[in-house]
Scaffold this motif. Structure first.
Motif, PDB file in Angstrom:
ATOM      1  N   ALA A 181       0.707  -1.158  -0.084  1.00  0.00           N
ATOM      2  CA  ALA A 181       0.272  -0.039  -0.022  1.00  0.00           C
ATOM      3  C   ALA A 181       0.936   1.176   0.149  1.00  0.00           C
ATOM      4  CB  ALA A 181      -1.020  -0.049   1.211  1.00  0.00           C
ATOM      5  N   GLY A 222       2.526   0.328   5.023  1.00  0.00           N
ATOM      6  CA  GLY A 222       3.761   1.476   5.692  1.00  0.00           C
ATOM      7  C   GLY A 222       3.382   1.846   6.972  1.00  0.00           C
ATOM      8  N   ARG A 282      -8.178   8.930   0.161  1.00  0.00           N
ATOM      9  CA  ARG A 282      -7.773   9.500   1.475  1.00  0.00           C
ATOM     10  C   ARG A 282      -6.469   8.821   2.163  1.00  0.00           C
ATOM     11  NH1 ARG A 282     -11.962   8.033   0.098  1.00  0.00           N
ATOM     12  NH2 ARG A 282     -11.566   5.857   0.694  1.00  0.00           N
TER      13      ARG A 282
HETATM   14  N1  SAM Z   1       2.733   9.535   3.882  1.00  0.00           N
HETATM   15  C1  SAM Z   1       1.375   9.323   4.909  1.00  0.00           C
HETATM   16  C2  SAM Z   1       0.936  10.726   5.347  1.00  0.00           C
HETATM   17  O1  SAM Z   1       0.934  11.739   4.712  1.00  0.00           O
HETATM   18  O2  SAM Z   1       0.429  10.770   6.394  1.00  0.00           O
HETATM   19  C3  SAM Z   1       2.107   8.657   6.007  1.00  0.00           C
HETATM   20  C4  SAM Z   1       2.083   7.175   6.103  1.00  0.00           C
HETATM   21  S1  SAM Z   1       0.217   6.699   6.215  1.00  0.00           S
HETATM   22  C5  SAM Z   1      -0.172   7.248   7.676  1.00  0.00           C
HETATM   23  C6  SAM Z   1       0.519   4.807   6.656  1.00  0.00           C
HETATM   24  C7  SAM Z   1       0.421   3.935   5.662  1.00  0.00           C
HETATM   25  O3  SAM Z   1      -0.708   3.398   5.315  1.00  0.00           O
HETATM   26  C8  SAM Z   1       1.314   4.171   4.196  1.00  0.00           C
HETATM   27  O4  SAM Z   1       2.702   3.946   4.298  1.00  0.00           O
HETATM   28  C9  SAM Z   1       0.572   3.084   3.446  1.00  0.00           C
HETATM   29  O5  SAM Z   1       1.182   1.906   3.367  1.00  0.00           O
HETATM   30  C10 SAM Z   1      -1.020   3.152   3.949  1.00  0.00           C
HETATM   31  N2  SAM Z   1      -1.760   3.883   3.477  1.00  0.00           N
HETATM   32  C11 SAM Z   1      -2.401   4.966   3.961  1.00  0.00           C
HETATM   33  N3  SAM Z   1      -3.361   5.723   3.025  1.00  0.00           N
HETATM   34  C12 SAM Z   1      -3.045   5.119   1.892  1.00  0.00           C
HETATM   35  C13 SAM Z   1      -3.867   5.159   0.557  1.00  0.00           C
HETATM   36  N4  SAM Z   1      -4.680   5.997   0.189  1.00  0.00           N
HETATM   37  N5  SAM Z   1      -3.367   4.413  -0.313  1.00  0.00           N
HETATM   38  C14 SAM Z   1      -2.254   3.446  -0.244  1.00  0.00           C
HETATM   39  N6  SAM Z   1      -1.737   3.379   1.002  1.00  0.00           N
HETATM   40  C15 SAM Z   1      -2.051   4.010   2.026  1.00  0.00           C
END
Ligand code: SAM
Length: 238
Positions: A163, A188, A214
């Protein structure tokens, strides 16, 4: 009805010490009471024939399809607070077979092998209780702590998805193959994946996917992804 994982020896049910204590002193079970037990990946109705010594006998098999038709492996990052415990419980309810804890570059939490070994008993207890509660026939296997460069063999399934939040709303949500097969789903950390980490996973056969428009917390991403995978695997029309 209370359910326990047990071993079946000559049609007699053997419970662990902890479960015997729970049965007699928490559930205050009596002679003649019925319980459900799971042994060798089958569920049974069983009856308490005697309390001391404890004798439990199988009464009937329980026909249930609580396991997914194909193995699902979740690779989940070291995360803050009780997120790991929360995801262990939810992933178990959602049918996962293997859970691998992983340390990636932007993991906010660090946990070395020794720290993981210290926490493992508690983690396994959560998996066991969630398996009993959700009527699973197995308790998921837990492995840790790995890195992207030293993923264990079992991390790789027929279909492997990572993801990648950078793809949110651009990429496919799970481009499953027509022929159903075992699946690995990699989420992640709170700090997201480094670009090179996703590139390295692509080289290892992972397909980067979006989970929609989102940005989800890592624990939400795990639950959302496992829900979609479960629907795909269990829905015969898919
Ligand atoms: N870069 C993100 C942010 O801007 O907050 C931080 C990572 S997110 C909190 C945690 C993980 O959830 C990501 O590394 C990914 O694996 C997954 N994830 C969350 N939203 C996603 C989305 N819309 N599409 C794909 N993966 C997602």
């Amino acid at each position: 009805m209370q359910r326990y994982f047990a071993s079946l020896i000559d049609n007699k049910i053997e419970l662990s010490k902890g479960d015997i204590h729970h049965l007699l002193h928490v559930m205050r079970a009596r002679r003649g009471d019925q319980i459900e037990v799971v042994a060798e990946q089958k569920a049974y109705f069983a009856k308490i024939e005697n309390i001391s010594p404890l004798v439990i006998k199988v009464v009937d098999i329980i026909k249930e399809k609580s396991e997914l038709p194909f193995d699902v492996t979740l690779i989940f990052p070291l995360a803050k607070g009780d997120k790991i415990e929360f995801v262990l419980q939810k992933a178990t309810e959602l049918g996962v077979k293997n859970i691998i804890l992983i340390n990636t570059r932007y993991c906010v939490v660090k946990m070395d092998q020794a720290a993981f070994e210290k926490k493992k008993d508690r983690y396994v207890k959560i998996l066991k209780e969630a398996s009993e509660q959700s009527h699973r026939l197995i308790t998921p296997n837990l492995y840790g702590v790995f890195s992207i460069d030293n993923l264990p063999e079992l991390a790789f399934s027929k279909q492997n998805f990572v993801a990648d939040e950078r793809l949110s709303n651009k990429g496919d949500i799970f481009p499953f193959t027509d022929e159903k097969s075992p699946i690995t789903f990699f989420v992640g950390p709170e700090g997201g994946f480094a670009e090179e980490e996703v590139q390295s996973l692509v080289k290892k056969g992972f397909t980067p996917i979006s989970l929609g428009g989102r940005i989800l917390r890592c624990e939400t991403a795990a639950i959302y992804g496992l829900s979609v995978i479960g629907y795909y695997l269990e829905n015969s029309e898919q």
